[in-house]
Motif scaffolding. Structure first.
Motif, PDB file in Angstrom:
ATOM      1  N   ILE A 122       1.744  17.876   5.463  1.00 32.06           N
ATOM      2  CA  ILE A 122       1.178  16.979   4.451  1.00 32.06           C
ATOM      3  C   ILE A 122       1.450  15.544   4.871  1.00 32.06           C
ATOM      4  CG2 ILE A 122       1.285  16.251   2.041  1.00 32.06           C
ATOM      5  CD1 ILE A 122       2.296  19.125   1.426  1.00 32.06           C
ATOM      6  N   THR A 123       0.396  14.758   4.932  1.00 41.65           N
ATOM      7  CA  THR A 123       0.547  13.342   5.264  1.00 41.65           C
ATOM      8  C   THR A 123      -0.456  12.553   4.430  1.00 41.65           C
ATOM      9  OG1 THR A 123       0.813  11.773   7.098  1.00 41.65           O
ATOM     10  CG2 THR A 123      -1.046  13.312   7.237  1.00 41.65           C
ATOM     11  N   GLY A 124      -0.476  11.267   4.625  1.00 51.14           N
ATOM     12  CA  GLY A 124      -1.268  10.365   3.788  1.00 51.14           C
ATOM     13  C   GLY A 124      -0.411   9.161   3.490  1.00 51.14           C
ATOM     14  N   LEU A 125      -1.011   8.083   3.046  1.00 52.47           N
ATOM     15  CA  LEU A 125      -0.221   6.921   2.674  1.00 52.47           C
ATOM     16  C   LEU A 125       0.826   7.304   1.626  1.00 52.47           C
ATOM     17  CD1 LEU A 125      -2.900   4.081   2.344  1.00 52.47           C
ATOM     18  CD2 LEU A 125      -1.386   4.537   4.286  1.00 52.47           C
ATOM     19  N   ALA A 126       1.968   6.656   1.685  1.00 56.50           N
ATOM     20  CA  ALA A 126       2.992   6.900   0.674  1.00 56.50           C
ATOM     21  C   ALA A 126       2.442   6.598  -0.722  1.00 56.50           C
ATOM     22  CB  ALA A 126       4.212   6.028   0.952  1.00 56.50           C
ATOM     23  N   ARG A 127       2.937   7.324  -1.687  1.00 58.86           N
ATOM     24  CA  ARG A 127       2.560   7.148  -3.094  1.00 58.86           C
ATOM     25  C   ARG A 127       1.139   7.640  -3.387  1.00 58.86           C
ATOM     26  NH1 ARG A 127       7.323   6.991  -4.732  1.00 58.86           N
ATOM     27  NH2 ARG A 127       6.675   6.106  -6.730  1.00 58.86           N
ATOM     28  N   THR A 128       0.703   8.635  -2.629  1.00 63.63           N
ATOM     29  CA  THR A 128      -0.627   9.205  -2.857  1.00 63.63           C
ATOM     30  C   THR A 128      -0.545  10.665  -3.299  1.00 63.63           C
ATOM     31  OG1 THR A 128      -0.856   9.808  -0.510  1.00 63.63           O
ATOM     32  CG2 THR A 128      -1.731   7.658  -1.192  1.00 63.63           C
ATOM     33  N   THR A 276      -1.952  22.994  10.267  1.00 66.36           N
ATOM     34  CA  THR A 276      -3.061  22.538   9.437  1.00 66.36           C
ATOM     35  C   THR A 276      -2.592  21.263   8.749  1.00 66.36           C
ATOM     36  OG1 THR A 276      -3.853  24.790   9.030  1.00 66.36           O
ATOM     37  CG2 THR A 276      -4.537  23.080   7.469  1.00 66.36           C
ATOM     38  N   VAL A 277      -3.357  20.188   8.875  1.00 64.27           N
ATOM     39  CA  VAL A 277      -2.948  18.887   8.350  1.00 64.27           C
ATOM     40  C   VAL A 277      -3.655  18.623   7.020  1.00 64.27           C
ATOM     41  CG1 VAL A 277      -2.888  16.399   8.755  1.00 64.27           C
ATOM     42  CG2 VAL A 277      -2.517  17.986  10.658  1.00 64.27           C
ATOM     43  N   VAL A 278      -2.864  18.364   5.994  1.00 65.65           N
ATOM     44  CA  VAL A 278      -3.383  18.023   4.673  1.00 65.65           C
ATOM     45  C   VAL A 278      -3.176  16.525   4.473  1.00 65.65           C
ATOM     46  CG1 VAL A 278      -3.212  18.432   2.192  1.00 65.65           C
ATOM     47  CG2 VAL A 278      -2.739  20.299   3.809  1.00 65.65           C
ATOM     48  N   GLN A 279      -4.262  15.794   4.285  1.00 64.77           N
ATOM     49  CA  GLN A 279      -4.163  14.353   4.090  1.00 64.77           C
ATOM     50  C   GLN A 279      -4.542  14.000   2.662  1.00 64.77           C
ATOM     51  OE1 GLN A 279      -5.963  11.970   7.143  1.00 64.77           O
ATOM     52  NE2 GLN A 279      -5.441  10.033   6.157  1.00 64.77           N
ATOM     53  N   THR A 280      -3.624  13.300   1.975  1.00 62.96           N
ATOM     54  CA  THR A 280      -3.859  12.897   0.592  1.00 62.96           C
ATOM     55  C   THR A 280      -4.478  11.506   0.555  1.00 62.96           C
ATOM     56  OG1 THR A 280      -1.585  12.106   0.496  1.00 62.96           O
ATOM     57  CG2 THR A 280      -2.011  14.323  -0.353  1.00 62.96           C
ATOM     58  N   VAL A 288      -0.333   1.112  -2.054  1.00 63.88           N
ATOM     59  CA  VAL A 288       0.433   0.104  -1.324  1.00 63.88           C
ATOM     60  C   VAL A 288       1.354  -0.664  -2.258  1.00 63.88           C
ATOM     61  CG1 VAL A 288       0.251  -2.042  -0.013  1.00 63.88           C
ATOM     62  CG2 VAL A 288      -1.203  -0.101   0.577  1.00 63.88           C
ATOM     63  N   THR A 289       0.856  -1.026  -3.434  1.00 66.86           N
ATOM     64  CA  THR A 289       1.698  -1.757  -4.386  1.00 66.86           C
ATOM     65  C   THR A 289       2.891  -0.910  -4.816  1.00 66.86           C
ATOM     66  OG1 THR A 289      -0.253  -2.928  -5.212  1.00 66.86           O
ATOM     67  CG2 THR A 289       1.732  -3.026  -6.547  1.00 66.86           C
ATOM     68  N   PHE A 291       4.276   1.492  -3.171  1.00 69.38           N
ATOM     69  CA  PHE A 291       5.226   1.657  -2.062  1.00 69.38           C
ATOM     70  C   PHE A 291       6.007   0.374  -1.813  1.00 69.38           C
ATOM     71  CE2 PHE A 291       6.415   2.013   2.483  1.00 69.38           C
ATOM     72  CZ  PHE A 291       7.271   3.101   2.351  1.00 69.38           C
ATOM     73  N   CYS A 292       5.348  -0.767  -1.937  1.00 63.17           N
ATOM     74  CA  CYS A 292       6.082  -2.033  -1.804  1.00 63.17           C
ATOM     75  C   CYS A 292       7.210  -2.111  -2.830  1.00 63.17           C
ATOM     76  CB  CYS A 292       5.127  -3.218  -1.970  1.00 63.17           C
ATOM     77  SG  CYS A 292       4.053  -3.504  -0.552  1.00 63.17           S
ATOM     78  N   SER A 293       6.943  -1.648  -4.039  1.00 62.42           N
ATOM     79  CA  SER A 293       7.982  -1.628  -5.063  1.00 62.42           C
ATOM     80  C   SER A 293       9.119  -0.701  -4.660  1.00 62.42           C
ATOM     81  CB  SER A 293       7.391  -1.181  -6.400  1.00 62.42           C
ATOM     82  OG  SER A 293       8.394  -1.016  -7.374  1.00 62.42           O
ATOM     83  N   MET A 294       8.775   0.451  -4.120  1.00 60.12           N
ATOM     84  CA  MET A 294       9.797   1.401  -3.666  1.00 60.12           C
ATOM     85  C   MET A 294      10.650   0.786  -2.560  1.00 60.12           C
ATOM     86  SD  MET A 294       9.175   5.247  -2.207  1.00 60.12           S
ATOM     87  CE  MET A 294      10.468   6.127  -1.329  1.00 60.12           C
ATOM     88  N   VAL A 295      10.013   0.128  -1.601  1.00 60.45           N
ATOM     89  CA  VAL A 295      10.743  -0.517  -0.501  1.00 60.45           C
ATOM     90  C   VAL A 295      11.657  -1.614  -1.034  1.00 60.45           C
ATOM     91  CG1 VAL A 295      10.472  -1.988   1.537  1.00 60.45           C
ATOM     92  CG2 VAL A 295       9.060   0.060   1.280  1.00 60.45           C
ATOM     93  N   ALA A 296      11.143  -2.440  -1.940  1.00 64.64           N
ATOM     94  CA  ALA A 296      11.947  -3.532  -2.489  1.00 64.64           C
ATOM     95  C   ALA A 296      13.181  -3.003  -3.212  1.00 64.64           C
ATOM     96  CB  ALA A 296      11.097  -4.391  -3.423  1.00 64.64           C
ATOM     97  N   HIS A 297      13.006  -1.922  -3.968  1.00 67.00           N
ATOM     98  CA  HIS A 297      14.158  -1.314  -4.633  1.00 67.00           C
ATOM     99  C   HIS A 297      15.151  -0.782  -3.604  1.00 67.00           C
ATOM    100  CE1 HIS A 297      13.314  -1.395  -8.941  1.00 67.00           C
ATOM    101  NE2 HIS A 297      12.036  -1.193  -8.665  1.00 67.00           N
TER     102      HIS A 297
END
Length: 421
Positions: A122-128, A276-280, A288-289, A291-297
């Motif tokens: 499972i992959t995809g941008l974080a927070r998806t 088998t690759v699952v993309q969200t 992105v917003t 994830f930026c919050s997650m990184v800042a925390h």
């Protein structure tokens, strides 16, 4: 463990328990702080050898990456005294795991011949929705997932034996409690549970070749260096660690998950030809917003200097790179190896998405698997640890500009914009 009703948005003033704030203040006044604050690669290597009683890493190709990371931490991260202690301990733990892995493989060479079998990645941008989907897929009784306690210590400790894990489980519980103490609001952002399915980015970090440091600290020179490197060795070592884990606890199938695979999808497909690759997919502005919050925390745990604009600048560019590289790899591969999952569809009918994934992967989805998935879905409800609050404006993000930046990607996968109050 105190949990916040909702996450804070004052990223420039990270939460500090009183004892931690006092320790930081007193240490900063110590005459030797200037020398104490710098991490030393050789000292950490020596400490790991002393802790394990082992002396040989075997392949030492990880050392240039560790040296690049440490140089960036020392020059750019501006860690607090507690942040320095935490990073030193983390690096030494990774080194200790490598020493134990080398020793185990010498005594159990048959591990290198273990077949991983069918893999759902499972992959995809974080927070998806990757975490939600990961835990649903991992609920299948016949699917092996990396547990959080294994992510921290994938190799058995001395005298634990092949099946033993009590000490590693205790370490993971302590780490969970530490996060709850240092950053109680982080649970509202991302659930951290010692026995839940976890990302194998922790295993990529065993080669010091992952996005984890840039998510935890301000290390721009290391992040730039990392983008210029060949990651083949770190993916090969990832497979070795999975073989070690499979040796400890067998299952016919595996599920892996980390957004980082988007950047190195070609290597993932080469390393796991049975995958088998699952993309969200989700509105990139929201993803992105969030994830930026997650990184800042996360950065606020290690440093008092968190710059939301710098966080956004790095991770918007990284998201563009990840999308571009993943699409190039997909276009060069067999389309049948991929399953695309909309975040909206996942929320609307998670069982239907699971059925699609298992059908494409050739994994049976019977009554027992469905029952476990339904129990997992009922337990992992949104906001059970508090509400994650985040705003694009806090990171200087222009909403229309973000949608223009990712417009082609949204059009290709039919990703709708989300309306948020």
């Amino acid at each position: 463990m105190r949990q916040a009703a909702e996450s804070a948005t004052d990223y420039r003033r990270p939460y500090r328990p009183r004892a931690v704030a006092l320790f930081n203040a007193l240490t900063w006044r110590t005459a030797g702080w200037a020398s104490m604050r710098r991490l030393d690669v050789q000292a950490m290597v020596d400490n790991a050898k002393r802790r394990t009683g082992l002396t040989r890493f075997g392949d030492e190709s990880f050392l240039p990456a560790l040296q690049a990371l440490v140089a960036s931490i020392n020059e750019e991260a501006e860690l607090t005294p507690v942040g320095v202690l935490l990073q030193r301990r983390q690096i030494e733990a990774v080194l200790a795991n490598r020493l134990r892995a080398r020793d185990l493989l010498e005594h159990q060479p048959e591990i290198g011949e273990i077949a991983i079998g069918k893999v759902v990645v499972i992959t995809g941008l974080a927070r998806t929705g990757t975490t939600m989907l990961h835990r649903l897929v991992a609920s299948h009784p016949e699917i092996r997932a990396l547990k959080a306690w294994e992510a921290i210590n994938p190799v058995p400790f001395a005298r634990e034996g092949r099946r033993g894990f009590d000490r590693r489980l205790r370490h993971a519980r302590m780490a969970q409690r530490a996060i709850g103490y240092l950053a109680p609001a982080f649970y509202a952002v991302h659930p951290v549970e010692h026995d839940a399915a976890e990302e194998e980015v922790f295993l990529l970090e065993a080669s010091f070749m992952s996005q984890m440091p840039a998510a935890m600290m301000h290390v721009p020179s290391y992040a730039r260096w990392l983008e210029q490197q060949d990651h083949a060795a770190s993916y090969a070592y990832l497979r070795t660690l999975l073989q070690i884990l499979e040796w400890q606890r067998r299952r016919p199938y595996w599920v892996l998950k980390t957004p980082e695979h988007m950047e190195h999808l070609h290597l993932l497909l080469e390393t796991f030809p049975e995958a088998t690759v699952v993309q969200t997919h989700r509105d990139p502005l929201v993803a992105v917003t969030s994830f930026c919050s997650m990184v800042a925390h996360g950065r606020g745990v290690f440093s008092d200097r968190v710059d939301p604009a710098a966080v956004a600048e790095h991770w918007v560019a990284k998201a563009r790179r990840m999308i571009a590289r993943s699409l190039a790899a997909r276009d060069a591969s067999e389309p049948g190896r991929f399953v695309d999952v909309s975040y909206a569809d996942l929320l609307r009918d998670p069982m239907a998405e699971l059925i699609r994934i298992y059908a494409r992967s050739g994994i049976p989805f019977g009554d027992a698997a469905r029952a476990e998935a339904e129990r997992t879905a009922a337990r992992n409800v949104q906001d059970r640890f508090g509400r994650h609050v985040y705003r694009a404006a806090d990171f200087g993000l222009d909403c229309a500009g973000i949608h223009r930046t990712f417009g082609d990607y949204q059009a290709r996968f039919g990703i709708a914009r989300e309306v948020r109050s």
